[in-house]
Design a protein around this motif. Structure first.
Motif, short mmCIF file in Angstrom:
data_model
loop_
_atom_site.label_atom_id
_atom_site.label_comp_id
_atom_site.label_asym_id
_atom_site.label_seq_id
_atom_site.Cartn_x
_atom_site.Cartn_y
_atom_site.Cartn_z
N ASP A 132 13.96 -21.90 0.57
CA ASP A 132 14.19 -20.55 0.05
C ASP A 132 14.17 -19.55 1.21
O ASP A 132 13.10 -19.17 1.69
N VAL A 133 15.34 -19.13 1.66
CA VAL A 133 15.46 -18.19 2.78
C VAL A 133 16.34 -17.01 2.35
O VAL A 133 17.56 -17.13 2.27
N GLU A 134 15.68 -15.91 2.05
CA GLU A 134 16.39 -14.69 1.70
C GLU A 134 16.42 -13.77 2.92
O GLU A 134 15.51 -13.81 3.75
N PRO A 135 17.45 -12.93 3.07
CA PRO A 135 17.47 -11.98 4.17
C PRO A 135 16.28 -11.01 4.07
O PRO A 135 16.01 -10.47 3.01
N THR A 136 15.57 -10.83 5.17
CA THR A 136 14.42 -9.92 5.20
C THR A 136 14.51 -9.06 6.45
O THR A 136 15.30 -9.33 7.36
N ARG A 137 13.65 -8.03 6.49
CA ARG A 137 13.62 -7.18 7.68
C ARG A 137 13.26 -8.00 8.92
O ARG A 137 13.70 -7.69 10.02
N LEU A 138 12.46 -9.05 8.75
CA LEU A 138 12.06 -9.87 9.89
C LEU A 138 13.20 -10.77 10.35
O LEU A 138 13.63 -10.70 11.51
N ASP A 179 7.11 -14.47 4.71
CA ASP A 179 8.25 -14.37 3.81
C ASP A 179 8.49 -15.66 3.03
O ASP A 179 9.54 -15.84 2.43
N LYS A 180 7.51 -16.58 3.03
CA LYS A 180 7.63 -17.78 2.22
C LYS A 180 7.64 -17.41 0.74
O LYS A 180 6.99 -16.44 0.32
N SER A 181 8.32 -18.22 -0.06
CA SER A 181 8.38 -17.95 -1.50
C SER A 181 7.01 -18.01 -2.15
O SER A 181 6.78 -17.38 -3.20
N TYR A 182 6.08 -18.72 -1.54
CA TYR A 182 4.70 -18.81 -2.02
C TYR A 182 4.08 -17.42 -2.19
O TYR A 182 3.23 -17.21 -3.07
N MET A 183 4.50 -16.49 -1.36
CA MET A 183 3.88 -15.17 -1.35
C MET A 183 4.27 -14.31 -2.54
O MET A 183 3.73 -13.22 -2.73
N SER A 241 11.98 -26.18 -1.71
CA SER A 241 12.10 -24.73 -1.52
C SER A 241 11.15 -24.21 -0.46
O SER A 241 11.34 -23.11 0.07
N MET A 242 10.09 -25.00 -0.13
CA MET A 242 9.11 -24.60 0.88
C MET A 242 9.25 -25.41 2.16
O MET A 242 8.34 -25.46 2.98
N ALA A 243 10.40 -26.05 2.37
CA ALA A 243 10.61 -26.90 3.55
C ALA A 243 11.02 -26.07 4.76
O ALA A 243 12.13 -26.16 5.26
#
Length: 406
Positions: free
Chosen positions: A331-337, A145-149, A221-223
């Motif tokens: 960058d941490v968005e709510p996800t199913r995980l 779920d990293k923003s890189y993806m 954002s990737m920390a």
């Protein structure tokens, strides 16, 4: 001033290493002709233009690529001499050393390459992307779920091989004018089909816990990495519990962007050594040498950051705990995980034993739906079959097009 001097020294040392690697590789190839298989009729190329520190990105694809190579001959193209030398030692596939653009041009002219695969977003990928005949496909080096993806860079490729519906949703939400339905191909996670050699751990009834933090990232954002924030408190608590055996596996890139992060990782490894000295029967392990994968079958629970390790572990159905990045700009968005497993704030890191106990006593029924959301069909061999089929379809389509144009 001092920082600039250190940087110049580092750059000078890097230049010397590269020159030495070039000479050694040249001498080796003159002696033994180790451009393995470059006369074979290759149909698929894996392009890797990176330093040895990033070899973990391609290593995880060795087994799936071997399956593809049974019907579609595969070659790995390496641009860096140190990397090529290591690949020639370890890679089960033929390796071509192509340091210059003219080397790549000569190779492409001699082979009907229908597919080029990319495991990362190295800027030198663009030197390969200019060839119009093959299909260019980004396969990445893990699902997370990293923003890189969901980078806009994915638009450079003809297709993106993704793990499952979660990745499709991620791309749809992040990318503008990117047709997910036609350009994203769900293949699952072929690495989950691989059996990995594992080190010997004592069979004494201890619960084995994997702590596998990611690296520090090269931007805020990737920390996502927890080594320098959560790590000492987590490991101190875990190592003090004699019910547990800890496997500490830092990301291979830890400390490459921020040396202080690497120093923090060294400190954590020292904590593990001290715990083993105090309790020789504990058998804690600092794992920096093995290929990632054996951990999934052998260990009982995992603590990790927002990373590919988290999703690989999720597929096992075993207890999983995530850390929440201490950097508020991550960058941490709510996800199913991250809404279905515990997330440890930095100020609660010392409470990890209670959090872990709760996770291990929780029902795993709810995880099945989350696994399907990220990986689709996880039955043994299914992902590898989808990878081979999707690759073969693209190869056949491009080669047919080449024939029609001749």
């Amino acid at each position: 001033m001092l920082d600039n001097a250190k940087l110049l020294v580092q750059l000078g040392q890097q230049a010397v290493r590269r020159q030495m690697a070039k000479r050694k590789l040249s001498a080796r190839m003159e002696r033994s002709g180790l451009e393995r298989g470059t006369d074979a009729p290759f149909r698929c190329a894996v392009y890797f233009s990176d330093e040895p520190v990033n070899l973990y990105q391609i290593r995880q694809w060795y087994a799936p690529l071997q399956e593809l190579a049974k019907t579609q001959p595969v070659v790995v193209i390496s641009r860096m001499p140190e990397t090529t030398s290591l690949l020639l030692d370890e890679c089960p596939l033929p390796v071509l050393h192509g340091p210059r653009v003219t080397d790549i041009e000569a190779f492409m002219a001699a082979h009907e390459i229908g597919l080029v695969l990319y495991v990362n977003q190295n800027v030198r990928n663009f030197q390969m992307l200019r060839f119009a005949e093959p299909a260019h496909v980004f396969v990445s080096h893990g699902e997370s779920d990293k923003s890189y993806m969901a980078s806009n860079q994915l638009k450079a490729y003809d297709r993106v091989f993704i793990a499952g519906p979660a990745a499709a949703e991620r791309l749809s939400g992040a990318l503008v004018e990117f047709d997910v339905a036609t350009r994203a191909v769900e293949i699952g996670r072929p690495q989950a089909d691989v059996t990995y050699e594992a080190p010997q751990l004592p069979d004494d009834g201890r619960t084995t816990i994997l702590y596998a933090p990611t690296w520090e990232g090269d931007r805020q954002s990737m920390a996502y990495g927890s080594i320098a924030t959560h790590g000492a408190a987590l490991l101190t608590s875990l190592l003090a519990d004699r019910r547990l055996r800890i496997v500490y596996r830092p990301h291979p890139r830890s400390g490459t962007f921020d040396p202080a992060y690497g120093t923090a990782s060294t400190h954590l490894a020292r904590l593990v050594a001290e715990a083993n000295h105090a309790d020789p029967a504990a058998g804690h392990l600092v794992d920096t040498e093995t290929a990632f994968g054996w951990h999934l079958a052998r260990l009982d629970a995992c603590i990790t950051d927002i990373s590919a390790v988290a999703l690989d572990w999720l597929a096992t159905g075993k207890p999983l705990v995530l850390t929440r990045p201490a950097n508020p700009r991550a960058d941490v968005e709510p996800t199913r995980l991250n809404t279905s497993v515990p997330m440890v704030e930095v100020d609660r890191a010392r409470e990890i034993i209670g959090i872990l106990d709760d996770a291990m006593s929780a029902s795993d029924d709810s995880r099945a739906g989350v696994v399907r959301h990220y990986f689709g069909d996880t039955s043994p061999g299914a992902a590898t079959q989808r990878f081979v089929r999707a690759s073969t379809d693209l190869i056949e389509a491009r080669l047919t097009r080449m024939v029609r144009q001749t």
